[in-house]
Scaffold this motif. Structure first.
Motif, PDB file in Angstrom:
ATOM      1  N   PRO A 296       4.733  -3.202   0.259  1.00 40.61           N
ATOM      2  CA  PRO A 296       4.553  -2.003   1.093  1.00 40.61           C
ATOM      3  C   PRO A 296       5.873  -1.365   1.506  1.00 40.61           C
ATOM      4  O   PRO A 296       5.934  -0.148   1.694  1.00 40.61           O
ATOM      5  N   SER A 297       6.943  -2.153   1.632  1.00 41.66           N
ATOM      6  CA  SER A 297       8.248  -1.570   1.934  1.00 41.66           C
ATOM      7  C   SER A 297       8.713  -0.689   0.785  1.00 41.66           C
ATOM      8  O   SER A 297       9.283   0.392   0.993  1.00 41.66           O
ATOM      9  N   THR A 298       8.466  -1.135  -0.439  1.00 37.55           N
ATOM     10  CA  THR A 298       8.787  -0.329  -1.619  1.00 37.55           C
ATOM     11  C   THR A 298       7.955   0.948  -1.639  1.00 37.55           C
ATOM     12  O   THR A 298       8.470   2.049  -1.822  1.00 37.55           O
ATOM     13  N   GLU A 299       6.666   0.815  -1.462  1.00 43.24           N
ATOM     14  CA  GLU A 299       5.752   1.962  -1.506  1.00 43.24           C
ATOM     15  C   GLU A 299       6.105   3.001  -0.459  1.00 43.24           C
ATOM     16  O   GLU A 299       6.051   4.212  -0.720  1.00 43.24           O
ATOM     17  N   CYS A 300       6.482   2.558   0.740  1.00 43.90           N
ATOM     18  CA  CYS A 300       6.692   3.473   1.866  1.00 43.90           C
ATOM     19  C   CYS A 300       8.163   3.815   2.112  1.00 43.90           C
ATOM     20  O   CYS A 300       8.470   4.575   3.038  1.00 43.90           O
ATOM     21  N   GLY A 301       9.074   3.260   1.311  1.00 45.08           N
ATOM     22  CA  GLY A 301      10.481   3.609   1.446  1.00 45.08           C
ATOM     23  C   GLY A 301      11.172   2.991   2.640  1.00 45.08           C
ATOM     24  O   GLY A 301      12.149   3.543   3.153  1.00 45.08           O
ATOM     25  N   ASP A 302      10.708   1.833   3.087  1.00 46.33           N
ATOM     26  CA  ASP A 302      11.310   1.138   4.224  1.00 46.33           C
ATOM     27  C   ASP A 302      12.328   0.107   3.745  1.00 46.33           C
ATOM     28  O   ASP A 302      12.464  -0.154   2.547  1.00 46.33           O
ATOM     29  N   THR A 303      12.999  -0.521   4.703  1.00 38.17           N
ATOM     30  CA  THR A 303      13.836  -1.678   4.435  1.00 38.17           C
ATOM     31  C   THR A 303      13.091  -2.895   4.972  1.00 38.17           C
ATOM     32  O   THR A 303      12.833  -2.996   6.172  1.00 38.17           O
ATOM     33  N   GLY A 304      12.710  -3.795   4.086  1.00 33.75           N
ATOM     34  CA  GLY A 304      11.908  -4.942   4.475  1.00 33.75           C
ATOM     35  C   GLY A 304      12.630  -6.245   4.191  1.00 33.75           C
ATOM     36  O   GLY A 304      13.170  -6.437   3.095  1.00 33.75           O
ATOM     37  N   LEU A 305      12.648  -7.139   5.159  1.00 30.10           N
ATOM     38  CA  LEU A 305      13.319  -8.434   5.027  1.00 30.10           C
ATOM     39  C   LEU A 305      12.295  -9.562   4.984  1.00 30.10           C
ATOM     40  O   LEU A 305      11.517  -9.736   5.923  1.00 30.10           O
ATOM     41  N   ARG A 306      12.294 -10.296   3.884  1.00 27.37           N
ATOM     42  CA  ARG A 306      11.503 -11.518   3.770  1.00 27.37           C
ATOM     43  C   ARG A 306      12.463 -12.702   3.907  1.00 27.37           C
ATOM     44  O   ARG A 306      13.257 -12.971   3.011  1.00 27.37           O
ATOM     45  N   PRO A 307      12.429 -13.401   5.034  1.00 27.39           N
ATOM     46  CA  PRO A 307      13.361 -14.515   5.238  1.00 27.39           C
ATOM     47  C   PRO A 307      13.054 -15.722   4.358  1.00 27.39           C
ATOM     48  O   PRO A 307      11.999 -15.803   3.732  1.00 27.39           O
ATOM     49  N   SER A 308      13.995 -16.660   4.331  1.00 30.03           N
ATOM     50  CA  SER A 308      13.758 -17.944   3.678  1.00 30.03           C
ATOM     51  C   SER A 308      12.555 -18.630   4.314  1.00 30.03           C
ATOM     52  O   SER A 308      12.299 -18.479   5.510  1.00 30.03           O
TER      53      SER A 308
END
Length: 566
Positions: A296-308
């Motif tokens: 969804p970050s890709t689709e909506c143009g956001d910056t999304g962080l998936r931590p370890s």
């Protein structure tokens, strides 16, 4: 096939496979004894072959397994009960990439309250914090501003399940009083935020986006919520998620992409991504098991962080896959994501899967000189997908190549890498097995019929089919996962991080290994929708990963462009 064999195949398979099965089936046929014929038919599902004598020898033990399953079903365990076994993603020989912890934000110019206050909708956390700290705006005013935007755009975008207005305004008033008294807590103090509605806040319902749980209220506060509120954050909305953390369709409709409302916002952190993109939240918390922050970050143009895996406590969050679930921020910039992550990361006695590790971030870094950045050569070289008449150009190929060139210009040393030669996709049924256990009660009680989507690839069918995954094969997949974790660790040795375009192989692999990533916009396609690039870190290597991503983001302006909501 013999009719009696067909009739009782499901029951027999339940016994043969040694897994937590559908109790309603056992109870329906509990008076019917298992037979050699039933076992032989069940072999076809598990891919095994036994002689009639071997099958006959199993019958007493299989009946015993069924009795055990039935006894366990009667415990009626809620989703919040975790398994006694805890996944550990740390490979042999591993040393933390960061030797010590430290957090340094970049310097920013003084922020002035804009004449047109609507411009604040797309301000970063740092900018909004400047306005609050210098008392140009109160937390109450800022909170009301974002609540009003949520109410205005929610009918069109469907990103909110519960707007927590009354409680939020009360908390904002408390924040203003603290700041006025000189007790300023830091950059998140007085800043509104949202959380995906699989995180509990005891004053409101936690629906999991599902018809089956839409009236559920959990009497706990998720650790992530508690940490953000302890930092002075103001929870203003519980955002939509695709039902039970899949896709963007929930019990109230389909969450939309602000860049193109004919499209869904992708999922499952659908509402968090959509609301941030639309300027209705400065940041929000999402979750990922197999792409639910990245997509969804890709689709909506956001910056999304998936931590370890293990970096952020999952206490108070819906469990889908105990060994793959992760919580992280969706924000407007890399530094915003780093700020939120710095607040929510760390071990938690309430979540035994959390792992203590240093986090060292310096937002003042301006060059990639000295960085060794890997890139998955096959992913960047791939300009087409499909073959023959179905051959199609990959639209972001040129954009991704331009990203590589930009990183080189910024001083990075680029090192080609490739994936381990392992059946990565074959291991992902680990998620199905754990999800089938997490929501087995829906199958046992026929509540899976309540779910919105009922097609072959939707949760109801996955939950049902997962009851046929054998415990032995689940363990074998996790043993293969151990090999994968070690193989990937060896390939990444000597690198600070690596980058990759959107890739199902990389997404599946790294959600299995537990490596962190941050996804951010790197261009727009011909239809004006955002495209993204993924910066991947070493395990617990969020510091270097975020620093490099920020240097790239600062050298571009893709994250500063916003959808036209009119």
């Amino acid at each position: 096939m013999n009719n009696s064999v067909t009739k009782y195949l499901t029951l027999a398979t339940v016994g043969v496979l040694s897994f937590a099965s559908g109790a309603f089936m056992i109870r329906r046929f509990e008076s019917v004894p298992l037979t050699v014929g039933i076992v032989q038919e069940a072999e076809k599902i598990i891919g095994q072959s036994f002689t009639p004598a071997q099958a006959d020898s199993m019958l007493n033990m299989l009946e015993g397994f069924n009795n055990s399953y039935d006894a366990l079903h009667k415990l009626n365990m809620p989703n919040s009960i975790v398994p006694a076994l805890t996944f550990n993603p740390v490979p042999v020989g591993f040393a933390n990439p960061d030797a010590k912890s430290g957090f340094k934000q970049d310097k920013t110019a003084d922020t002035k309250l804009p004449a047109d206050k609507s411009e604040m909708a797309f301000y970063t956390i740092r900018q909004l914090a400047d306005l609050i700290k210098t008392k140009q705006i109160s937390s109450v005013e800022l909170t009301q501003f974002f609540i009003d935007r949520l109410k205005k755009y929610n009918p069109k975008l469907q990103f909110a399940i519960t707007i927590t207005e009354e409680r939020a305004l009360k908390k904002a008033a408390e924040a203003d009083a603290e700041i006025k008294a000189g007790r300023y807590k830091g950059v998140l103090h007085g800043i509104p935020f949202g959380v995906k509605d699989l995180l509990a806040q005891k004053d409101y319902k936690t629906t999991f986006g599902s018809n089956a749980y839409k009236d559920q209220q959990l009497n706990v506060d998720a650790t992530v919520v508690s940490k953000l509120e302890a930092a002075g954050g103001i929870l203003i909305v519980k955002t939509t998620l695709g039902e039970l953390a899949m896709g963007d369709v929930w019990f109230g409709g389909k969450t939309k992409n602000p860049w193109d409302i004919t499209r869904g916002s992708s999922g499952s952190s659908a509402g968090s991504a959509s609301a941030v993109s639309a300027g209705c939240l400065p940041y929000a918390i999402g979750s990922e098991t197999l792409g639910s922050i990245v997509s969804p970050s890709t689709e909506c143009g956001d910056t999304g962080l998936r931590p370890s895996f293990g970096r952020v406590s999952k206490y108070g969050a819906m469990a889908l896959s105990w060994s793959m679930d992760k919580l992280g921020p969706i924000a407007r910039s890399v530094e915003d994501a780093a700020i939120v992550f710095n607040t929510i990361q760390g071990p938690d006695d309430k979540d035994l899967s959390t792992i203590a590790a240093p986090f060292n971030y310096d937002g003042s870094v301006k060059s990639l000189k000295g960085y060794k950045i890997g890139y998955v050569k096959a992913d960047f070289d791939r300009a087409y997908y499909g073959t023959g008449a179905n051959k199609r150009a990959i639209p972001n190929h040129a954009t991704d190549s331009a990203t590589l060139a930009k990183l080189k210009d910024l001083g990075a040393e680029l090192v080609p890498i490739d994936y381990p030669q392992m059946p990565i996709g074959a291991m992902t049924f680990i998620l199905d097995a754990e999800a089938g256990a997490a929501f087995q009660e829906l199958v046992l009680n026929h509540k899976d019929d309540l779910l919105v989507q009922q097609h072959k690839n939707a949760w109801p069918n996955i939950f049902r089919a997962s009851q046929f995954i054998s415990a032995a094969e689940y363990i074998q997949a996790n043993r293969a996962r151990t090999l994968l974790i070690q193989a990937w660790y060896e390939k990444l040795k000597g690198l600070d991080l690596y980058i990759t375009p959107s890739s199902s192989t990389n997404l599946s692999m790294t959600n299995l290994t537990g490596n962190p990533c941050v996804v951010l916009p790197n261009g727009f396609n011909q239809r004006g929708r955002p495209m993204s690039i993924t910066f991947m870190g070493q395990l617990f290597g969020e510091g270097k990963m975020l620093q490099a991503a920020k240097v790239y983001q600062d050298a571009t302006d893709f994250h500063k462009k916003h959808p036209n909501l009119n």
